[in-house]
Write a protein that holds these residues in place. Sequence first.
Motif, PDB file in Angstrom:
ATOM      1  N   HIS A  59       0.856  -1.191   0.000  1.00  0.00           N
ATOM      2  CA  HIS A  59       0.000   0.000   0.000  1.00  0.00           C
ATOM      3  C   HIS A  59       0.885   1.231   0.000  1.00  0.00           C
ATOM      4  O   HIS A  59       2.114   1.125   0.064  1.00  0.00           O
ATOM      5  CB  HIS A  59      -0.977  -0.023   1.180  1.00  0.00           C
ATOM      6  CG  HIS A  59      -0.378   0.164   2.549  1.00  0.00           C
ATOM      7  ND1 HIS A  59       0.646  -0.616   3.039  1.00  0.00           N
ATOM      8  CD2 HIS A  59      -0.681   1.052   3.546  1.00  0.00           C
ATOM      9  CE1 HIS A  59       0.938  -0.232   4.265  1.00  0.00           C
ATOM     10  NE2 HIS A  59       0.165   0.789   4.597  1.00  0.00           N
ATOM     11  N   HIS A  61       0.953   4.007   2.104  1.00  0.00           N
ATOM     12  CA  HIS A  61       1.348   4.811   3.261  1.00  0.00           C
ATOM     13  C   HIS A  61       2.861   5.012   3.197  1.00  0.00           C
ATOM     14  O   HIS A  61       3.620   4.115   2.816  1.00  0.00           O
ATOM     15  CB  HIS A  61       0.959   4.119   4.574  1.00  0.00           C
ATOM     16  CG  HIS A  61      -0.450   4.424   5.005  1.00  0.00           C
ATOM     17  ND1 HIS A  61      -1.211   3.558   5.731  1.00  0.00           N
ATOM     18  CD2 HIS A  61      -1.213   5.535   4.799  1.00  0.00           C
ATOM     19  CE1 HIS A  61      -2.400   4.111   5.977  1.00  0.00           C
ATOM     20  NE2 HIS A  61      -2.424   5.305   5.411  1.00  0.00           N
ATOM     21  N   HIS A  64       5.793   2.697   3.988  1.00  0.00           N
ATOM     22  CA  HIS A  64       5.982   1.501   3.158  1.00  0.00           C
ATOM     23  C   HIS A  64       6.519   1.821   1.762  1.00  0.00           C
ATOM     24  O   HIS A  64       6.858   0.910   1.014  1.00  0.00           O
ATOM     25  CB  HIS A  64       4.659   0.729   3.039  1.00  0.00           C
ATOM     26  CG  HIS A  64       4.266   0.097   4.334  1.00  0.00           C
ATOM     27  ND1 HIS A  64       4.348  -1.258   4.574  1.00  0.00           N
ATOM     28  CD2 HIS A  64       3.828   0.656   5.499  1.00  0.00           C
ATOM     29  CE1 HIS A  64       3.968  -1.500   5.815  1.00  0.00           C
ATOM     30  NE2 HIS A  64       3.643  -0.362   6.393  1.00  0.00           N
ATOM     31  N   HIS A 134      -7.542  -1.877   6.918  1.00  0.00           N
ATOM     32  CA  HIS A 134      -6.599  -0.760   7.015  1.00  0.00           C
ATOM     33  C   HIS A 134      -7.260   0.451   6.349  1.00  0.00           C
ATOM     34  O   HIS A 134      -8.011   0.278   5.396  1.00  0.00           O
ATOM     35  CB  HIS A 134      -5.289  -1.138   6.302  1.00  0.00           C
ATOM     36  CG  HIS A 134      -4.127  -0.295   6.734  1.00  0.00           C
ATOM     37  ND1 HIS A 134      -3.732  -0.190   8.046  1.00  0.00           N
ATOM     38  CD2 HIS A 134      -3.264   0.477   6.024  1.00  0.00           C
ATOM     39  CE1 HIS A 134      -2.691   0.624   8.119  1.00  0.00           C
ATOM     40  NE2 HIS A 134      -2.381   1.046   6.911  1.00  0.00           N
ATOM     41  N   ASP A 155      -0.024  -4.053   6.571  1.00  0.00           N
ATOM     42  CA  ASP A 155      -0.669  -3.347   7.691  1.00  0.00           C
ATOM     43  C   ASP A 155      -2.083  -3.889   7.829  1.00  0.00           C
ATOM     44  O   ASP A 155      -2.812  -3.997   6.840  1.00  0.00           O
ATOM     45  CB  ASP A 155      -0.711  -1.841   7.425  1.00  0.00           C
ATOM     46  CG  ASP A 155       0.626  -1.172   7.689  1.00  0.00           C
ATOM     47  OD1 ASP A 155       1.621  -1.898   7.917  1.00  0.00           O
ATOM     48  OD2 ASP A 155       0.691   0.068   7.659  1.00  0.00           O
ATOM     49  N   HIS A 190      -4.340  -1.309  12.827  1.00  0.00           N
ATOM     50  CA  HIS A 190      -3.131  -2.014  13.278  1.00  0.00           C
ATOM     51  C   HIS A 190      -3.470  -2.973  14.409  1.00  0.00           C
ATOM     52  O   HIS A 190      -4.519  -2.864  15.050  1.00  0.00           O
ATOM     53  CB  HIS A 190      -2.070  -1.012  13.752  1.00  0.00           C
ATOM     54  CG  HIS A 190      -1.594  -0.092  12.672  1.00  0.00           C
ATOM     55  ND1 HIS A 190      -0.812  -0.524  11.629  1.00  0.00           N
ATOM     56  CD2 HIS A 190      -1.814   1.232  12.451  1.00  0.00           C
ATOM     57  CE1 HIS A 190      -0.548   0.494  10.820  1.00  0.00           C
ATOM     58  NE2 HIS A 190      -1.161   1.576  11.286  1.00  0.00           N
TER      59      HIS A 190
HETATM   60 ZN   LIG Z   1      -0.318   1.692   6.526  1.00  0.00          ZN
END
Ligand SMILES: [Zn+2]
Length: 246
Positions: A59, A61, A64, A134, A155, A190
């Motif tokens: 993903h 974010h 990452h 998520h 995540d 999370h």
């Molecule tokens: Zn994330």
Amino acid sequence: MKLTVLGYQSPAPGPGGATPGYLLETAQGKILIDCGSGVYAQLMKHIRIEELTAVVLSHYHHDHICDMLILQYGVMMAEIFGKRSGAMPVFGPAEPQDWAKKMNYQKHTQLHTVKESDTLTIAGVEFTFLRTDHPLLCYAMKITDGKKTIVYGADTGPETNWHGFADGCDLFICEGTFTEAYVPNGKRGHLSAREAAQTAQRLGVKQLLITHLSPDIDRTSYEKEAAGGGFTGLWQLADIGQVIEL
Ligand SMILES: [Zn+2]
């Protein structure tokens, strides 16, 4: 398959640390899974950029993907020095589009979007995907060479339906972001380290690697938290440079 942890911290790295990134080496190639802050420098300890077969992203974010913008320059320089040619394939979700688009850089990197129903074969291993609980579109990945199976949970909050995807896998890389004292109220994307261990036990996985750890929480607290989850298989907290061979 040989898995090397390049980064495991979140949301920002500690001193000399790195946010999520894992190098998967197979008989046929080398795959980078997620590419967080500090991951590129760690990757360079193990391979040259021209040896990399592909990148697979869970993903967008920033913890990452942020070194993707630097990896693009690394690939460009390898081309300039005549060490590789052609776009580096990058596999990742289609959303959010503004970040997905940034995974393309001139002729050097090319995003191929993936969906939950897709099956990819990269460097002789098969990838399948599962959407996780998520806030951003995020895919867990099941990776198999036909003999052994790794599930990278990416995540995930507590509401991901793992059944049928991760059951009995040889290695479950599962996030354990929180200790109990820091678990937020309400919806969250999370898990705590205890929940990671409980999930591993429920799914009957053989080995658990707990990752996505905050540099602001000490490892002893994480270990105590994870031990409370009752996982009876082999487990450890992730660390940079750690190697797991399957
Ligand atoms: Zn994330």
